[in-house]
Design a protein around this motif. Structure first.
Motif, short mmCIF file in Angstrom:
data_model
loop_
_atom_site.label_atom_id
_atom_site.label_comp_id
_atom_site.label_asym_id
_atom_site.label_seq_id
_atom_site.Cartn_x
_atom_site.Cartn_y
_atom_site.Cartn_z
N THR A 1 -36.01 61.80 16.50
CA THR A 1 -34.89 62.49 17.16
C THR A 1 -33.63 61.64 17.11
OG1 THR A 1 -36.53 63.43 18.66
CG2 THR A 1 -34.24 63.71 19.28
N LYS A 2 -33.78 60.31 17.34
CA LYS A 2 -32.60 59.45 17.32
C LYS A 2 -31.96 59.48 15.92
CE LYS A 2 -30.88 54.74 17.87
NZ LYS A 2 -31.13 53.34 18.16
N LEU A 3 -32.80 59.38 14.88
CA LEU A 3 -32.27 59.39 13.52
C LEU A 3 -31.56 60.70 13.19
CD1 LEU A 3 -34.91 57.54 11.32
CD2 LEU A 3 -32.53 56.92 11.70
N MET A 4 -32.13 61.80 13.66
CA MET A 4 -31.49 63.11 13.42
C MET A 4 -30.10 63.13 14.08
SD MET A 4 -33.58 65.23 11.86
CE MET A 4 -33.38 66.91 12.38
N MET A 5 -30.05 62.65 15.32
CA MET A 5 -28.77 62.67 16.05
C MET A 5 -27.75 61.74 15.39
SD MET A 5 -29.74 63.07 20.08
CE MET A 5 -30.83 61.68 20.18
N VAL A 6 -28.21 60.55 14.97
CA VAL A 6 -27.27 59.62 14.32
C VAL A 6 -26.80 60.22 12.98
CG1 VAL A 6 -26.91 57.29 13.43
CG2 VAL A 6 -28.33 57.61 15.43
N GLY A 7 -27.72 60.92 12.28
CA GLY A 7 -27.34 61.60 11.04
C GLY A 7 -26.26 62.64 11.31
N VAL A 8 -26.45 63.43 12.38
CA VAL A 8 -25.48 64.47 12.71
C VAL A 8 -24.13 63.85 13.06
CG1 VAL A 8 -24.89 66.26 14.41
CG2 VAL A 8 -27.17 66.20 13.44
N ILE A 9 -24.12 62.78 13.88
CA ILE A 9 -22.81 62.21 14.24
C ILE A 9 -22.13 61.56 13.02
CG2 ILE A 9 -23.18 61.85 16.72
CD1 ILE A 9 -23.41 58.89 16.12
N THR A 10 -22.94 61.07 12.07
CA THR A 10 -22.34 60.47 10.87
C THR A 10 -21.63 61.56 10.04
OG1 THR A 10 -24.09 58.80 10.85
CG2 THR A 10 -22.83 59.05 8.83
N VAL A 11 -22.30 62.71 9.89
CA VAL A 11 -21.68 63.82 9.14
C VAL A 11 -20.44 64.32 9.89
CG1 VAL A 11 -22.02 66.18 8.32
CG2 VAL A 11 -23.85 64.51 8.04
N LEU A 12 -20.58 64.49 11.22
CA LEU A 12 -19.44 64.97 12.02
C LEU A 12 -18.26 64.00 11.95
CD1 LEU A 12 -21.18 66.35 15.26
CD2 LEU A 12 -20.10 67.68 13.45
N THR A 13 -18.58 62.70 11.94
CA THR A 13 -17.52 61.69 11.85
C THR A 13 -16.78 61.82 10.52
OG1 THR A 13 -18.76 60.18 13.25
CG2 THR A 13 -17.04 59.20 11.92
N ALA A 14 -17.54 62.05 9.44
CA ALA A 14 -16.91 62.19 8.12
C ALA A 14 -16.00 63.42 8.12
CB ALA A 14 -17.99 62.30 7.04
N ILE A 15 -16.47 64.54 8.69
CA ILE A 15 -15.66 65.77 8.73
C ILE A 15 -14.40 65.53 9.58
CG2 ILE A 15 -15.59 68.16 9.57
CD1 ILE A 15 -18.62 68.30 9.01
N HIS A 16 -14.62 64.91 10.74
CA HIS A 16 -13.51 64.65 11.66
C HIS A 16 -12.44 63.77 10.98
CE1 HIS A 16 -11.77 64.38 15.68
NE2 HIS A 16 -11.42 63.16 15.33
N MET A 17 -12.91 62.73 10.29
CA MET A 17 -11.95 61.82 9.64
C MET A 17 -11.23 62.49 8.48
SD MET A 17 -13.60 58.06 9.76
CE MET A 17 -12.27 57.34 8.85
N TYR A 18 -11.96 63.34 7.76
CA TYR A 18 -11.33 64.06 6.65
C TYR A 18 -10.15 64.89 7.16
CZ TYR A 18 -10.64 67.54 3.02
OH TYR A 18 -10.06 68.37 2.10
N ILE A 19 -10.39 65.65 8.24
CA ILE A 19 -9.32 66.48 8.81
C ILE A 19 -8.20 65.59 9.36
CG2 ILE A 19 -8.73 68.15 10.64
CD1 ILE A 19 -11.55 69.26 10.36
N ALA A 20 -8.59 64.51 10.06
CA ALA A 20 -7.60 63.64 10.69
C ALA A 20 -6.64 63.05 9.65
CB ALA A 20 -8.30 62.53 11.47
N PHE A 21 -7.19 62.52 8.54
CA PHE A 21 -6.33 61.90 7.54
C PHE A 21 -5.53 62.94 6.75
CE2 PHE A 21 -9.00 58.12 8.28
CZ PHE A 21 -7.99 57.18 8.44
#
Ligand code: HEM
Length: 149
Positions: free
Chosen positions: A89-109
């Motif tokens: 479960t922890k790995l799934m959640m960390v995977g999700v936040i990693t993908v979300l972080t990439a999406i968030h940063m893409y939009i931000a930049f």
């Protein structure tokens, strides 16, 4: 040696989660729209690099401990165990936040000096809120894993 790895992991977790708590607080407490725009314009890119650095360290140190403690084998041979399910479960959640972080940063930049479309606004807000909430749950799971090692 592994103690130093855990130390860096916990330090990275405090920086990563602490950063997200600070930005969340700013979003709520800084009501002046101009001040908020100006703060985010200056802080945004620095925050992006800062958080990426600590998340990368979390993955490196986390995976080092993952193999050191044989959690990979526990997950392969005893997938129904408490440790395996917490780690899964922890790995799934960390995977999700990693993908979300990439999406968030893409939009931000992409929109740093430009106006955001309503969709970009929604995805950006939604992803940062989800990252924030998942972080709180991940720390809870991390403590559970520590208890079992
Ligand atoms: C957002 C990402 C992450 C956060 C916030 C985080 C947070 C933490 C925290 C706070 C601890 C210490 C718990 C305690 O001492 O009670 C911990 C331990 C641990 N983490 Fe993470 N972690 C993250 C990512 C990862 C990843 C990606 C992995 C593995 C691939 C991982 C594997 C581990 C392991 C194996 C431990 C237990 C080590 C030990 O207690 O000796 N973590 N994590």
């Amino acid at each position: 040696m592994i103690k130093a790895v855990l130390y860096i992991h916990v330090l990275s977790a405090t920086a990563w989660v602490g950063g997200s708590l600070l930005l969340f607080a700013l979003g709520i407490l800084l009501r002046d729209r101009d001040a908020q725009k100006s703060v985010y314009a200056h802080l945004g890119p620095i925050y992006g690099y800062f958080e990426t650095f600590w998340l990368t360290l979390l993955w490196i140190t986390g995976l080092t401990m993952f193999f050191h403690f044989g959690i990979d084998e526990a997950m392969a041979h005893a997938p129904g165990s408490h440790l395996a399910s917490l780690m899964h479960t922890k790995l799934m959640m960390v995977g999700v936040i990693t993908v979300l972080t990439a999406i968030h940063m893409y939009i931000a930049f992409k929109t740093h000096t430009a106006e955001r479309t309503p969709l970009e606004h929604l995805v950006s807000r939604g992803s940062s809120m989800l990252i924030f909430l998942l972080n709180l749950v991940i720390v809870w799971y991390a403590i559970g894993i520590r208890d079992l090692l």
